[in-house]
Design a protein around this motif. Structure first.
Motif, short mmCIF file in Angstrom:
data_model
loop_
_atom_site.label_atom_id
_atom_site.label_comp_id
_atom_site.label_asym_id
_atom_site.label_seq_id
_atom_site.Cartn_x
_atom_site.Cartn_y
_atom_site.Cartn_z
N PRO A 97 -65.51 122.57 -71.81
CA PRO A 97 -64.82 123.35 -72.85
C PRO A 97 -65.55 123.22 -74.18
O PRO A 97 -65.98 122.13 -74.57
N GLU A 98 -65.70 124.34 -74.88
CA GLU A 98 -66.43 124.35 -76.15
C GLU A 98 -65.63 125.00 -77.27
O GLU A 98 -66.19 125.36 -78.29
N GLY A 99 -64.31 125.16 -77.06
CA GLY A 99 -63.49 125.76 -78.11
C GLY A 99 -63.50 127.27 -78.11
O GLY A 99 -63.14 127.88 -79.13
N GLY A 100 -63.88 127.90 -77.00
CA GLY A 100 -63.94 129.35 -76.93
C GLY A 100 -62.90 129.93 -75.99
O GLY A 100 -62.07 129.21 -75.43
N PRO A 101 -62.95 131.25 -75.79
CA PRO A 101 -61.94 131.92 -74.95
C PRO A 101 -62.01 131.53 -73.49
O PRO A 101 -61.04 131.78 -72.75
N GLU A 102 -63.13 130.94 -73.03
CA GLU A 102 -63.26 130.56 -71.62
C GLU A 102 -62.74 129.15 -71.35
O GLU A 102 -62.79 128.68 -70.21
N ASP A 103 -62.23 128.47 -72.37
CA ASP A 103 -61.84 127.07 -72.20
C ASP A 103 -60.73 126.87 -71.17
O ASP A 103 -60.73 125.87 -70.44
N ALA A 104 -59.79 127.79 -71.10
CA ALA A 104 -58.67 127.61 -70.16
C ALA A 104 -59.17 127.54 -68.73
O ALA A 104 -58.78 126.64 -67.96
N ILE A 105 -60.05 128.45 -68.34
CA ILE A 105 -60.55 128.43 -66.97
C ILE A 105 -61.47 127.24 -66.74
O ILE A 105 -61.49 126.64 -65.65
N ARG A 106 -62.21 126.83 -67.77
CA ARG A 106 -63.07 125.64 -67.63
C ARG A 106 -62.23 124.40 -67.41
O ARG A 106 -62.59 123.55 -66.59
N ARG A 107 -61.12 124.28 -68.11
CA ARG A 107 -60.24 123.11 -67.92
C ARG A 107 -59.60 123.14 -66.53
O ARG A 107 -59.41 122.09 -65.91
N ARG A 108 -59.27 124.33 -66.05
CA ARG A 108 -58.69 124.43 -64.71
C ARG A 108 -59.70 123.97 -63.65
O ARG A 108 -59.33 123.31 -62.67
N ARG A 109 -60.97 124.34 -63.84
CA ARG A 109 -61.99 123.91 -62.88
C ARG A 109 -62.14 122.39 -62.90
O ARG A 109 -62.24 121.75 -61.85
N ILE A 110 -62.14 121.81 -64.10
CA ILE A 110 -62.26 120.36 -64.22
C ILE A 110 -61.09 119.67 -63.50
O ILE A 110 -61.28 118.70 -62.75
N GLU A 111 -59.88 120.19 -63.71
CA GLU A 111 -58.71 119.61 -63.06
C GLU A 111 -58.76 119.80 -61.55
O GLU A 111 -58.34 118.92 -60.78
N PHE A 112 -59.32 120.92 -61.09
CA PHE A 112 -59.49 121.17 -59.66
C PHE A 112 -60.35 120.09 -59.03
O PHE A 112 -60.00 119.53 -57.97
N TYR A 113 -61.47 119.76 -59.67
CA TYR A 113 -62.34 118.72 -59.10
C TYR A 113 -61.65 117.35 -59.13
O TYR A 113 -61.76 116.58 -58.17
N ARG A 114 -60.92 117.05 -60.18
CA ARG A 114 -60.19 115.78 -60.24
C ARG A 114 -59.17 115.70 -59.11
O ARG A 114 -59.05 114.66 -58.44
N ARG A 115 -58.43 116.78 -58.88
CA ARG A 115 -57.42 116.78 -57.81
C ARG A 115 -58.05 116.55 -56.45
O ARG A 115 -57.40 116.05 -55.53
N ASN A 116 -59.30 116.92 -56.31
CA ASN A 116 -59.98 116.81 -55.03
C ASN A 116 -60.87 115.58 -54.93
O ASN A 116 -61.80 115.54 -54.11
N GLY A 117 -60.58 114.57 -55.75
CA GLY A 117 -61.21 113.27 -55.58
C GLY A 117 -62.51 113.05 -56.33
O GLY A 117 -63.21 112.07 -56.05
N TYR A 118 -62.82 113.91 -57.30
CA TYR A 118 -64.05 113.75 -58.07
C TYR A 118 -63.76 113.02 -59.38
O TYR A 118 -62.74 113.24 -60.02
#
Length: 209
Positions: free
Chosen positions: A110-131
């Motif tokens: 995330p860099e403070g732009g309009p794409e941050d929401a989807i970037r945070r969702r991807r990060i959370e996806f990897y965390r949920r899957n054991g990364y």
């Protein structure tokens, strides 16, 4: 769902269709660069199939020591997104590389732009899957990524992952290109550069004129 290796012809089709739709030019290697890595034995494109139908993919860049593998691209086909298949692909990768120290993934920061929401969702996806997100980030062609690791055999370390991460990129790029386009780890004190597109390069692997 099962994973199987993709032929070069299948990889070319995937690049022309799903990858071009899913990834911006700044993030997408040209097919010729992927083909070169495949021919060198360093790249393993795999598809996720339900019967004979391709539903997802993982393009893998393997450490020659067979300790770490970098997931270069991971995705679900456009027709099958939002059905939980991404997590299943990660589970199958963990089984495939059960004796390896680590599976490395780069996820846009995330860099403070309009794409941050989807970037945070991807990060959370990897965390949920054991990364686990590591203590270093990287910069690739001006794009800032966070780096995460899953260790199938439980022996992976941050130091080992970083060394492998660096070695994989150094194996593809000349020193001048590595110094210009690649930061592993990212230097937070260095200002962010505008993203540069793979497609605009003519002197990198697979793009020579």
């Amino acid at each position: 769902m099962k994973l199987r290796a993709l032929s070069l012809e299948e990889l070319a089709w995937l690049h022309q269709t799903e990858l071009t739709e899913a990834f911006p030019p700044s993030e997408l290697k040209p097919y010729a660069a992927m083909e070169k890595l495949c021919q060198a034995g360093a790249y393993r494109p795999v598809g996720a199939f339900e019967g004979e139908t391709l539903v997802g993919y993982a393009l893998l860049w393997e450490d020659p020591d067979q300790r770490y593998v970098l997931v270069d691209y991971l995705g679900v086909t456009a027709a099958r997104r939002n059905q939980g298949l991404g997590g299943e692909i990660l589970r199958l990768l963990s089984q495939t590389f059960s004796n390896w120290d680590g599976i490395i993934i780069e996820s846009e920061a995330p860099e403070g732009g309009p794409e941050d929401a989807i970037r945070r969702r991807r990060i959370e996806f990897y965390r949920r899957n054991g990364y686990t997100f590591l203590g270093y980030d990287c910069m690739l062609f001006g794009v800032h990524y966070k780096v995460c690791l899953h260790s199938p055999n439980g022996e992976g370390t941050e130091a080992g992952a970083m060394a492998s991460h660096q070695a994989l990129y150094r194996s593809q790029f000349t020193q001048w290109a590595y110094d210009r386009y690649i930061q592993i780890p990212r230097d937070p004190a260095k200002p962010l550069e505008p993203p540069e597109s793979w497609a605009e390069q003519t002197t990198l692997p697979g793009m020579e004129e």
